[in-house]
Scaffold this active site. Sequence first.
Site, PDB file in Angstrom:
ATOM      1  N   GLU A 168       0.813  -1.226   0.000  1.00 51.22           N
ATOM      2  CA  GLU A 168       0.000   0.000   0.000  1.00 51.22           C
ATOM      3  C   GLU A 168       0.845   1.275   0.000  1.00 51.22           C
ATOM      4  O   GLU A 168       0.800   2.064   0.952  1.00 51.22           O
ATOM      5  CB  GLU A 168      -0.924   0.025   1.218  1.00 51.22           C
ATOM      6  CG  GLU A 168      -1.875  -1.143   1.307  1.00 51.22           C
ATOM      7  CD  GLU A 168      -2.902  -0.992   2.436  1.00 51.22           C
ATOM      8  OE1 GLU A 168      -2.747  -0.097   3.275  1.00 51.22           O
ATOM      9  OE2 GLU A 168      -3.842  -1.794   2.464  1.00 51.22           O
ATOM     10  N   GLU A 367      -4.973  -8.841   1.151  1.00 46.01           N
ATOM     11  CA  GLU A 367      -5.541  -8.533   2.463  1.00 46.01           C
ATOM     12  C   GLU A 367      -7.033  -8.318   2.302  1.00 46.01           C
ATOM     13  O   GLU A 367      -7.483  -7.688   1.345  1.00 46.01           O
ATOM     14  CB  GLU A 367      -4.982  -7.243   3.069  1.00 46.01           C
ATOM     15  CG  GLU A 367      -3.606  -7.335   3.648  1.00 46.01           C
ATOM     16  CD  GLU A 367      -3.132  -6.023   4.272  1.00 46.01           C
ATOM     17  OE1 GLU A 367      -3.954  -5.278   4.836  1.00 46.01           O
ATOM     18  OE2 GLU A 367      -1.928  -5.748   4.187  1.00 46.01           O
TER      19      GLU A 367
END
Length: 462
Positions: A168, A367
């Site tokens: 991220e 995720e």
Amino acid sequence: MELKYKFPKGFWWGAASSAPQSEGAAKEDGKGKNIWDYWHEKQPNRFFNYIGPEKTSDFYHRYKEDIDLMKELNLNSYRTSISWSRLIPGGIGEVNQKAVEFYNNVINEMFKEGIEPFINLYHFDMPFELQQIGGWESKKVVEAYAVYAKNCFKLFGDRVKRWITFNEPIVPVEGGYLYNFHYPDMVDFKKAIQVAYNTMVANARAIEEFRKLKIEDGSIGIVLNLSPPYPRSNNPADLKASTIADLFMNRSFLDPAVKGEYPKALVKLIEKYNHLPKYTEENKIVIKNNKVDFIGVNYYQPRRVKAKENLPNPEAPFMPHHFYDEYIMPGRRMNPYRGWEIYEKGIYDIMIDIKENYENIPCYISENGMGVEGEEKYISDGFIQDDYRIDFIKSHLSWLHKSISEGCNVKGYHLWTFLDNWSWQNAYKNRYGLVALDLETEKRTIKKSGYWFKELIKNNGF
Ligand code: BG6
């Protein structure tokens, strides 16, 4: 047993975590300081119940026990990260042999138990000394990262075949340079853009080093938190707001990673406001020539947007929110603990986008998960009965399954997370694990979702 949702053979079933969120031992065996260690020292009040990264779930000492538990739950893969400040204290210079020993032990133990390690190089954890010279604003740090990455490939690439450059990368930009939830806690759009750009140069430089080493069967990807933007309505103003949010929040990293170049509309927009980053022709070429092999998608919540209601204060700091407002949809379903909307179809929409607009590059859910506060209240018969988590996983998996049946190139599903872990400013507020952690005793207890996940993997579906 008749299964409604059967997944492809060889599907990656597992979980994800990161070094700073699980290892602990922040000052042991020569580890250097990273920005989280430093920030907690200076401002412990920024962390829920003042809990910092020094302790966490102590994976540094308990990795064997945890890997045993992973095996017990049938995980076939697991993502964690290498701590840059542990491997190279200070970020530049000598490799710390104690760290090499630790990561070798972890990797070997995982293989021994039949669990494939997916190794991420950077999970929000800049070595503190490098932050002091500008962090990702600095070209020197980009080069230091390439050297660090090369070291990791050389040290562990004989066994580790799946590498990830960043988790991220947009989050340190938002948290550290726009919205105050990561160190260095600045509000500066121009710096944010530079940091975002340099991170993608670093991503490409790491891939370049990786390719040079010709690691047999090795592949390298990036993990991005994506969400299709959902406009409030079809009103042209809402649609425009949604397109801009999409450019800033998704395409800004997805395009350079997969296509080797930035979307023209994004460049034009940033140029119009005079915020283009400093770059060289060489940077452009390195990004162009070093694309990822796969994408990891982190998906938790959708992004809903609408046209701006009020003109921005001309004196307020410039932000992506200059162009759109978040839209709170009436009747949305929420995870109230994290304050995130639950919208399972998002997972499908992302996969279709990747299939249609990114040449169906291999991808996986890296995720997805549900953080809940106060889970002790659900204990019965000695363990947490987290049926809400099972429902959450099932409903997301059903949409993922649909995307696969429509031809999306999805290789696996990793839950966040295996064992309750430390979560940045929220520390241990919300628990995400299949296994509960008792913070006092460090005792691990499998939750109902853990037993369910075990069956899911055994059956390769549900
Ligand atoms: C992802 C991160 O954004 O979400 C993880 O990669 C993080 O590091 C997870 O822990 C859950 O978010 P949070 O803020 O509740 O910890």
